[in-house]
Motif scaffolding. Structure first.
Motif, short mmCIF file in Angstrom:
data_model
loop_
_atom_site.label_atom_id
_atom_site.label_comp_id
_atom_site.label_asym_id
_atom_site.label_seq_id
_atom_site.Cartn_x
_atom_site.Cartn_y
_atom_site.Cartn_z
N LYS A 11 0.83 -1.21 -0.11
CA LYS A 11 0.02 -0.06 -0.04
C LYS A 11 0.89 1.36 0.21
O LYS A 11 1.79 1.30 0.66
CB LYS A 11 -0.96 -0.10 1.38
CG LYS A 11 -1.79 1.06 1.37
CD LYS A 11 -2.94 0.91 0.42
CE LYS A 11 -4.07 2.08 0.70
NZ LYS A 11 -5.07 1.95 -0.46
N VAL B 200 0.67 5.44 0.38
CA VAL B 200 -0.01 6.65 0.73
C VAL B 200 0.67 7.87 0.89
O VAL B 200 1.85 7.67 1.11
CB VAL B 200 -0.82 6.26 2.17
CG1 VAL B 200 -1.92 5.39 2.04
CG2 VAL B 200 0.05 6.08 3.15
N ASP C 14 -6.75 6.88 2.54
CA ASP C 14 -6.46 8.19 1.79
C ASP C 14 -6.23 9.46 2.48
O ASP C 14 -6.32 9.44 3.55
CB ASP C 14 -7.36 8.03 0.72
CG ASP C 14 -8.60 8.49 1.06
OD1 ASP C 14 -8.91 9.20 2.17
OD2 ASP C 14 -9.82 8.03 0.38
N GLU C 15 -5.77 10.23 1.90
CA GLU C 15 -5.31 11.66 2.68
C GLU C 15 -6.66 12.41 3.32
O GLU C 15 -6.51 12.74 4.01
CB GLU C 15 -4.80 12.69 1.47
CG GLU C 15 -3.28 12.29 0.91
CD GLU C 15 -3.38 11.35 -0.29
OE1 GLU C 15 -2.75 12.03 -1.22
OE2 GLU C 15 -3.81 10.28 -0.34
N GLU C 16 -7.82 12.16 2.40
CA GLU C 16 -9.00 12.98 3.04
C GLU C 16 -9.33 12.26 4.26
O GLU C 16 -9.48 12.66 5.52
CB GLU C 16 -10.18 12.56 1.99
CG GLU C 16 -11.42 13.38 2.39
CD GLU C 16 -12.44 13.35 1.36
OE1 GLU C 16 -13.77 13.49 1.65
OE2 GLU C 16 -12.13 13.03 0.09
N ARG C 17 -9.33 10.86 4.31
CA ARG C 17 -9.57 9.95 5.45
C ARG C 17 -8.72 10.33 6.72
O ARG C 17 -8.91 10.47 7.80
CB ARG C 17 -9.75 8.74 5.30
CG ARG C 17 -11.04 8.54 4.43
CD ARG C 17 -11.22 6.76 4.17
NE ARG C 17 -11.45 6.20 5.31
CZ ARG C 17 -11.04 4.66 5.29
NH1 ARG C 17 -10.83 4.18 4.30
NH2 ARG C 17 -11.29 3.90 6.27
#
Length: 403
Positions: free
Chosen positions: A60, A62, A137-140
């Motif tokens: 993964k 990120v 992800d960055e938003e979460r």
């Protein structure tokens, strides 16, 4: 650095390990500056390779920023009492160095060590917060940062006061100077003295490592300037002497490059590991502060329970109609006291395990750091000696005949 070996990180498992052997390896890579002015920050690619079943897949990638690493540290410190949470590297105090290539690489290396110490810890590697950090992800991730816990829900003004209080009292709490509540344990007293002495000695060693790096750089700069000056001098001289001076100048410049390279190696492989262990000791002291607070809370509850018990006995003797209410309060408080005792005993047990792990890791990491120091100095001394030695025949040819 390859994927099977990572100096000072504490992560020794390889993503190429057989699937039957659990592994979790993390790589903090590719720092990139984003934004402008005061809004500018560095982002990092965080690559996770694992066969843990709770993760989304074997690999993964990120994007994370410094504040995300701080969030992970704070969450773990709040949730895992008694465990030495690996330290996050401090922010740059000097604005002009914040985005220098050297500072960015030091920060990247320190963050890589931080997250791999967590990933290699038997308890912390199971953390839901670590999984969130490594996978969402960055938003979460930004949403997760906004859902803060414990003291981090407080307003900035409250936080400032808390941190000022902690700064002024932490040594007194750890060393048991807040009378009369203090833990009487000879072995723990010995450990506290050792940790405070270790912090002083590490800080002193790191200070001299910084000076060593500085001296290498200064000598390199001086040799470079000297080389330029001697080459100009050679241009004014005759063929034989001029050639000798030019060679001397070129060799000085070449050696200055080697000194600068060794200065950088010293910084990354010797000074930075020492600095990281200064931060690690400060993390241990923070856990000691938590232990002191837990012990104090347990003792205060024990005293309150005694008072409630005496009061309950009096009410029962007088057959007061408040006996029922007092009994409920007493049993609730007793349950709270038992829970406080369990929490304190858990911190004591975990700290005993943690100090063994810390000592083993420290022996390994500082052994590597001092080996790198000796190896680098030996190699540099050899190159400098060979460099100057290679000039002797040319310089002797320009000198009067030796008798």
């Amino acid at each position: 650095m390859n994927s099977t070996q990572r100096s000072h990180s504490g992560s020794i498992q390889s993503p190429r390990s057989p699937s039957s052997h659990p592994f979790l390896s993390v790589f903090v890579t590719d720092p990139v500056k984003l934004g402008n002015g005061v809004q500018a920050y560095i982002s990092y690619r965080v690559i996770t390779k694992t066969n843990f079943p709770d993760y989304q897949g074997p690999e993964k990638i990120v994007i994370r920023r410094y504040s995300d690493f701080v969030w992970l540290h704070d969450r773990l410190f709040e949730r895992y009492k008694g465990i030495f949470i690996p330290p996050v590297p401090e922010k740059s105090a000097v604005e002009k160095f914040r985005f220098s290539a050297e500072f960015i690489e030091m920060r990247r290396q320190a963050l890589d060590i931080f997250v791999n110490r967590i990933a290699s810890h038997p308890d912390l590697q199971q953390s839901e917060d670590l999984r969130t950090f490594l996978q969402v992800d960055e938003e979460r991730m930004e949403r997760a940062r906004s859902q803060e816990i414990g003291i981090f829900k407080k307003k900035p003004a409250d936080l400032m006061q808390i941190f000022k209080d902690v700064q002024s009292k932490v040594s007194d709490v750890i060393m048991g100077k807040e009378k009369p509540v203090e833990e009487s344990n000879p072995e723990y007293e010995k450990l506290k003295r050792y940790i405070f002495e270790l912090e002083d000695h590490l800080a002193e060693a790191q200070k001299h490592a910084y000076r060593l790096v500085k001296r290498h750089r200064e000598l390199g700069e001086t040799l470079s300037d000297f080389g330029k000056a001697v080459k100009l001098l050679g241009a004014c001289e005759g063929k034989t002497l001029g050639k000798a001076f030019t060679d001397l100048g070129m060799k000085s410049e070449a050696l200055s490059v080697k000194l600068e390279k060794e200065a950088y190696n010293l910084l990354m492989n010797f000074e930075e590991p020492l600095k990281e262990y200064v931060r690690s000791v400060q993390s241990i002291k923070a856990t000691m502060g938590e232990r002191a607070n837990a012990f104090k809370h347990q003792c205060e509850l024990a005293e309150t329970i005694k008072m409630k018990e005496i009061n309950l006995d009096k009410l029962m003797l007088t057959r007061s109609d408040k006996v029922g209410e007092a009994e409920i309060e007493y049993h609730e408080l007793k349950a709270e006291g038992e829970e406080a005792t369990r929490k304190f005993e858990t911190i004591v047990r975990l700290m005993s395990e943690e100090i063994v792990r810390f000592q083993e890791q420290k022996t390994l990491d500082l052994g590597i750091a001092f080996h790198e120091l000796a190896k680098g100095q030996a190699h540099l001394a050899n190159e400098i000696a060979n460099g100057w030695r290679s000039l002797l025949p040319k310089l002797e040819a320009c000198s009067p005949t030796q008798t």
